[in-house]
Design a protein around this motif. Structure first.
Motif, mmCIF file in Angstrom:
data_model
loop_
_atom_site.group_PDB
_atom_site.id
_atom_site.type_symbol
_atom_site.label_atom_id
_atom_site.label_comp_id
_atom_site.label_asym_id
_atom_site.label_seq_id
_atom_site.Cartn_x
_atom_site.Cartn_y
_atom_site.Cartn_z
ATOM 1 N N TRP A 1 1.191 -0.640 -0.153
ATOM 2 C CA TRP A 1 -0.180 -0.152 0.149
ATOM 3 C C TRP A 1 0.744 1.537 0.011
ATOM 4 N N ARG A 2 0.516 1.787 -0.964
ATOM 5 C CA ARG A 2 1.532 3.833 -0.957
ATOM 6 C C ARG A 2 0.846 4.425 -1.025
ATOM 7 N N PRO A 3 0.502 5.469 -0.262
ATOM 8 C CA PRO A 3 -0.726 6.418 -0.078
ATOM 9 C C PRO A 3 -0.604 7.209 -0.962
ATOM 10 N N LYS A 4 -1.445 8.492 -1.879
ATOM 11 C CA LYS A 4 -1.158 8.591 -2.356
ATOM 12 C C LYS A 4 -0.083 10.082 -2.289
ATOM 13 N N ARG A 5 0.606 10.488 -3.432
ATOM 14 C CA ARG A 5 1.034 12.023 -2.641
ATOM 15 C C ARG A 5 0.555 13.036 -2.759
ATOM 16 N N GLN A 6 0.188 14.079 -2.271
ATOM 17 C CA GLN A 6 0.221 15.019 -2.566
ATOM 18 C C GLN A 6 0.498 16.438 -3.515
#
Length: 152
Positions: free
Chosen positions: A143-148
């Motif tokens: 799981w990789r968080p979306k980059r803002q």
């Protein structure tokens, strides 16, 4: 057999009711009265006694007298052996009765346990979802968080 909480009729005759005097018991069993006295002294067949110490035999005693006679004459078993056989048969009957009592107690305990288990299940919170175990796999999930993105 008596049922708990119920009084037996005192005039009701059962196979254990002592009603036969020694002469009638001797005639019914096919034995001499002196033989019956000897069996009583040896403890093979012990009839009930009246207040005046007279012997009173029951139908069960008569059957036991016949059994003793059959074991002695037909099977060739001595009186000491017959006494041991009778003692062991009485022990078996007592043990069977005890097993029946224990089975009854076990059934009662099992019923109580089922009632308590049902009460516990009834007390479960309905808003909770039961846990279901996830099947194990060899797949790897990352799981990789979306980059803002910056608003530059």
């Amino acid at each position: 057999m008596d049922t708990p909480g119920r009084r037996r009729n005192p005039y009701e005759l059962t196979e254990e009711t002592p009603v036969y005097v020694i002469s009638v018991a001797a005639q019914l069993s096919g034995l001499h009265p002196q033989t019956l006295r000897q069996y009583d002294r040896l403890g093979l067949v012990s009839p009930d006694r009246t207040a005046g110490r007279g012997r009173r035999y029951s139908a069960r005693d008569i059957e036991l007298l016949r059994q003793v006679q059959q074991l002695s004459q037909d099977e060739g078993i001595n009186l000491a052996g017959i006494k041991r056989i009778i003692e062991l048969e009485n022990q078996v009957v007592a043990l069977q009765s005890r097993v029946a009592e224990l089975e009854s107690a076990l059934d009662g305990a099992a019923a109580t346990m089922r009632q308590r288990e049902a009460a516990v299940h009834a007390s479960y919170r309905r808003d909770l979802v039961p846990y279901q175990e996830v099947q194990q796999t060899s797949a790897l999930v990352v799981w990789r968080p979306k980059r803002q993105q910056s608003a530059d």
